[in-house]
Design a protein around this motif. Structure first.
Motif, mmCIF file in Angstrom:
data_model
loop_
_atom_site.group_PDB
_atom_site.id
_atom_site.type_symbol
_atom_site.label_atom_id
_atom_site.label_comp_id
_atom_site.label_asym_id
_atom_site.label_seq_id
_atom_site.Cartn_x
_atom_site.Cartn_y
_atom_site.Cartn_z
ATOM 1 N N THR A 118 18.492 -4.772 12.879
ATOM 2 C CA THR A 118 17.240 -5.181 12.240
ATOM 3 C C THR A 118 16.028 -4.902 13.119
ATOM 4 O OG1 THR A 118 18.531 -6.930 11.171
ATOM 5 C CG2 THR A 118 16.164 -7.119 10.991
ATOM 6 N N PHE A 119 16.230 -4.693 14.417
ATOM 7 C CA PHE A 119 15.104 -4.423 15.314
ATOM 8 C C PHE A 119 14.183 -3.303 14.806
ATOM 9 C CE2 PHE A 119 16.965 -6.162 19.575
ATOM 10 C CZ PHE A 119 16.480 -7.425 19.274
ATOM 11 N N PRO A 120 14.733 -2.141 14.384
ATOM 12 C CA PRO A 120 13.838 -1.066 13.935
ATOM 13 C C PRO A 120 12.988 -1.450 12.723
ATOM 14 C CG PRO A 120 16.044 -0.212 14.367
ATOM 15 C CD PRO A 120 16.143 -1.702 14.402
ATOM 16 N N ILE A 121 13.515 -2.321 11.877
ATOM 17 C CA ILE A 121 12.744 -2.750 10.713
ATOM 18 C C ILE A 121 11.568 -3.618 11.150
ATOM 19 C CG2 ILE A 121 12.831 -4.117 8.584
ATOM 20 C CD1 ILE A 121 15.715 -3.182 8.247
ATOM 21 N N VAL A 122 11.810 -4.495 12.115
ATOM 22 C CA VAL A 122 10.730 -5.318 12.656
ATOM 23 C C VAL A 122 9.654 -4.424 13.267
ATOM 24 C CG1 VAL A 122 10.137 -7.066 14.382
ATOM 25 C CG2 VAL A 122 12.258 -7.277 13.066
ATOM 26 N N GLU A 123 10.086 -3.455 14.064
ATOM 27 C CA GLU A 123 9.126 -2.556 14.703
ATOM 28 C C GLU A 123 8.389 -1.708 13.673
ATOM 29 O OE1 GLU A 123 10.945 -1.566 19.029
ATOM 30 O OE2 GLU A 123 12.242 -1.020 17.349
ATOM 31 N N ALA A 124 9.104 -1.267 12.634
ATOM 32 C CA ALA A 124 8.475 -0.460 11.594
ATOM 33 C C ALA A 124 7.379 -1.238 10.873
ATOM 34 C CB ALA A 124 9.529 0.015 10.587
ATOM 35 N N SER A 125 7.615 -2.523 10.644
ATOM 36 C CA SER A 125 6.614 -3.337 9.952
ATOM 37 C C SER A 125 5.316 -3.392 10.752
ATOM 38 C CB SER A 125 7.156 -4.753 9.714
ATOM 39 O OG SER A 125 7.202 -5.501 10.924
ATOM 40 N N MET A 126 5.440 -3.473 12.084
ATOM 41 C CA MET A 126 4.250 -3.533 12.919
ATOM 42 C C MET A 126 3.540 -2.179 12.966
ATOM 43 S SD MET A 126 4.508 -6.620 13.484
ATOM 44 C CE MET A 126 2.932 -6.696 14.313
ATOM 45 N N LYS A 127 4.299 -1.092 13.002
ATOM 46 C CA LYS A 127 3.683 0.237 13.028
ATOM 47 C C LYS A 127 2.936 0.517 11.730
ATOM 48 C CE LYS A 127 6.681 2.461 16.415
ATOM 49 N NZ LYS A 127 7.601 3.595 16.695
ATOM 50 N N LEU A 128 3.510 0.114 10.619
ATOM 51 C CA LEU A 128 2.833 0.317 9.340
ATOM 52 C C LEU A 128 1.503 -0.421 9.309
ATOM 53 C CD1 LEU A 128 5.897 0.009 6.956
ATOM 54 C CD2 LEU A 128 4.444 2.030 7.196
ATOM 55 N N MET A 129 1.491 -1.656 9.772
ATOM 56 C CA MET A 129 0.257 -2.440 9.733
ATOM 57 C C MET A 129 -0.803 -1.854 10.668
ATOM 58 S SD MET A 129 -0.374 -6.541 10.126
ATOM 59 C CE MET A 129 0.189 -6.671 11.824
ATOM 60 N N ASN A 130 -0.367 -1.280 11.779
ATOM 61 C CA ASN A 130 -1.321 -0.847 12.794
ATOM 62 C C ASN A 130 -1.618 0.653 12.812
ATOM 63 O OD1 ASN A 130 -2.001 -3.305 14.607
ATOM 64 N ND2 ASN A 130 0.215 -3.476 14.291
ATOM 65 N N GLU A 131 -0.758 1.453 12.163
ATOM 66 C CA GLU A 131 -0.945 2.899 12.239
ATOM 67 C C GLU A 131 -1.304 3.554 10.905
ATOM 68 O OE1 GLU A 131 2.360 4.799 14.167
ATOM 69 O OE2 GLU A 131 2.447 3.307 15.780
ATOM 70 N N MET A 132 -1.062 2.865 9.789
ATOM 71 C CA MET A 132 -1.456 3.422 8.498
ATOM 72 C C MET A 132 -2.968 3.489 8.378
ATOM 73 S SD MET A 132 0.945 1.918 5.425
ATOM 74 C CE MET A 132 -0.088 2.638 4.136
ATOM 75 N N ALA A 133 -3.428 4.498 7.676
ATOM 76 C CA ALA A 133 -4.861 4.595 7.410
ATOM 77 C C ALA A 133 -5.275 3.517 6.415
ATOM 78 C CB ALA A 133 -5.193 5.973 6.849
ATOM 79 N N THR A 134 -6.506 3.076 6.555
ATOM 80 C CA THR A 134 -7.071 2.164 5.566
ATOM 81 C C THR A 134 -7.761 2.992 4.478
ATOM 82 O OG1 THR A 134 -9.193 1.990 6.706
ATOM 83 C CG2 THR A 134 -7.459 0.430 7.352
ATOM 84 N N PHE A 135 -8.087 2.349 3.370
ATOM 85 C CA PHE A 135 -8.816 3.049 2.307
ATOM 86 C C PHE A 135 -10.123 3.618 2.852
ATOM 87 C CE2 PHE A 135 -6.137 0.266 -0.372
ATOM 88 C CZ PHE A 135 -5.626 1.217 -1.237
ATOM 89 N N GLU A 136 -10.787 2.842 3.711
ATOM 90 C CA GLU A 136 -12.074 3.283 4.258
ATOM 91 C C GLU A 136 -11.903 4.483 5.181
ATOM 92 O OE1 GLU A 136 -12.234 -1.104 3.373
ATOM 93 O OE2 GLU A 136 -10.870 0.223 4.459
ATOM 94 N N SER A 137 -10.946 4.384 6.140
ATOM 95 C CA SER A 137 -10.800 5.460 7.121
ATOM 96 C C SER A 137 -10.282 6.751 6.505
ATOM 97 C CB SER A 137 -9.852 5.011 8.254
ATOM 98 O OG SER A 137 -8.517 4.882 7.781
ATOM 99 N N ALA A 138 -9.491 6.639 5.444
ATOM 100 C CA ALA A 138 -8.928 7.834 4.816
ATOM 101 C C ALA A 138 -9.807 8.383 3.690
ATOM 102 C CB ALA A 138 -7.538 7.525 4.261
ATOM 103 N N GLY A 139 -10.862 7.671 3.356
ATOM 104 C CA GLY A 139 -11.710 8.115 2.259
ATOM 105 C C GLY A 139 -11.027 8.074 0.915
ATOM 106 N N VAL A 140 -10.114 7.097 0.767
ATOM 107 C CA VAL A 140 -9.363 6.941 -0.471
ATOM 108 C C VAL A 140 -9.957 5.790 -1.276
ATOM 109 C CG1 VAL A 140 -7.109 6.382 -1.478
ATOM 110 C CG2 VAL A 140 -7.252 7.841 0.547
ATOM 111 N N SER A 141 -10.113 6.014 -2.552
ATOM 112 C CA SER A 141 -10.664 4.962 -3.406
ATOM 113 C C SER A 141 -9.687 3.805 -3.529
ATOM 114 C CB SER A 141 -10.973 5.506 -4.807
ATOM 115 O OG SER A 141 -11.944 6.535 -4.721
ATOM 116 N N GLY A 142 -10.181 2.606 -3.383
ATOM 117 C CA GLY A 142 -9.332 1.424 -3.462
ATOM 118 C C GLY A 142 -9.096 0.997 -4.898
ATOM 119 N N LYS A 143 -8.340 -0.085 -5.032
ATOM 120 C CA LYS A 143 -8.010 -0.615 -6.358
ATOM 121 C C LYS A 143 -9.274 -1.116 -7.032
ATOM 122 C CE LYS A 143 -5.313 -4.248 -8.639
ATOM 123 N NZ LYS A 143 -4.421 -5.412 -8.453
ATOM 124 N N GLU A 144 -9.421 -0.748 -8.281
ATOM 125 C CA GLU A 144 -10.586 -1.205 -9.014
ATOM 126 C C GLU A 144 -10.429 -2.669 -9.375
ATOM 127 O OE1 GLU A 144 -11.249 1.207 -12.416
ATOM 128 O OE2 GLU A 144 -11.557 3.061 -11.264
#
Length: 356
Positions: free
Chosen positions: A328-354
């Protein structure tokens, strides 16, 4: 006894609830990521929980350890296991030499295996073994208590001290592991005594015993509960009367991790019994636990229900050693990487949910 009791009480005073502000910040960060709300499911839940445990959104969890507590059980005299008691020290050497399943999986995920002799009925010579014997195997619970209350507190203290020393060396993510031939018997006795579950529901086949041995095992647990009369309202009494040294050690590992605000991934049936005891001693400690997998061992689902936890994996595993927790360790680590390394709507220039 007074010193050990004082150490336990000091640890319990250090266990505080999850950091609500950090969890709110994590929630806001997760909602800004380039994905539909809630679409990463449990990974989002884990990320929020880790933030609540550590108080920060990007903790360094790179140093990981699975603490394998090892101890023997006097109840093996009753013929409740498919394997003889001498397998316990043999397997401890296997851990130390890197040949067990938990070693293979730990190497795979970049974790270290820390093996503690807390109650093996043998002298094992190895430089990497932490020898912290409380006794040379517990008493036979079918005829009397497994240990004294003082020994139970001492064993919990050893688990706490083990975590404290690892925290001092930079470890921040822990998993529970154990080795002790016959230990599903005291674990089932603990489950029955603490929850009022019937023996039929609580007792499984452990190492793969046949029908006759299973009937004997259930009879032994019934006798243990009648002889020792553990007090369900006093978790230390139950632990001392029908538990095991390695189970008590794992209670300490869980409490020690919580006191140091470190996540602890709980393995299967035996480890979850230790988690149940820890939650009865310090209810707030439950927030620091991550349940790794649903063991194939009978009674584990019942344990999860009583703890109010949902296992992350379902692999039909029942080995112990900490194998499911390490997976389960890799899943815990993956959850943290997703939260900290994924682009946000603002940084990626992607339109958010209306909004409607």
């Amino acid at each position: 006894m007074e010193i050990e009791q004082s150490r336990l009480e000091q640890t319990l005073r250090r266990i505080a609830g999850l950091d609500e502000l950090a969890m709110q910040n994590a929630e806001r960060q997760i909602d800004r990521l380039t994905k539909p709300p809630g679409s990463l499911g449990r990974l989002e839940e884990i990320a929020r929980q880790i933030a609540g445990i550590t108080g920060v959104l990007n903790p360094d969890l790179s140093r990981k350890a699975v603490v394998v507590m090892a101890g023997d059980h006097g109840v093996c005299e009753e013929g409740v296991s498919a394997f003889p008691a001498e397998v316990t020290p043999q397997m401890v050497l296997n851990f130390l030499n890197g040949g067990a399943a938990v070693n293979v999986l730990a190497r795979h995920v970049g974790a270290d295996v820390v093996c503690v002799d807390i109650g093996v009925n043998s002298d094992i010579g190895h430089p990497d073994l932490l020898v912290r014997k409380v006794g040379r195997g517990t008493g036979n619970i079918a005829v009397g208590p497994a240990m004294t209350r003082e020994e139970a507190v001492q064993a919990i203290g050893i688990g706490i001290e083990t975590v404290e020393s690892l925290v001092d060396r930079g470890y921040r993510l822990f998993a529970t592991g154990e080795m002790g031939i016959g230990n599903t018997t005291p674990s089932s006795a603990l489950l029955t005594a603490l929850t009022g579950a019937d023996i039929e529901s609580a007792v499984g086949r452990g190492t793969g015993i046949g029908d006759e041995t299973l009937r004997r095992k259930r009879d032994v647990i019934g006798r243990a509960l009648r002889v020792n009369r553990p007090d369900a309202d006093d978790p230390l009494d139950v632990l001392a009367k029908v538990g095991g040294y390695e189970i008590a050690g794992l209670v300490g590992v869980i409490l020690g991790a919580a006191a140091n605000r470190c996540p602890v991934v709980v393995d299967g049936f035996i480890s979850s019994v230790a988690a149940l005891v820890a939650s009865r001693i310090a209810p707030v400690a439950k927030g620091f636990m991550l349940p790794s997998h649903l063991s194939h061992e009978r009674g584990h689902r019942l344990l999860m229900e009583h703890l109010g936890l949902r296992p992350i994996l379902q692999m039909d595993m029942r080995l112990g050693e900490g194998t499911g927790a390490v997976m389960t360790f890799p899943i815990v680590e993956a959850s943290m990487k997703l939260m900290n390394e994924m682009a946000t709507f603002e940084s990626a220039g992607v339109s958010g949910k209306e909004t409607e």
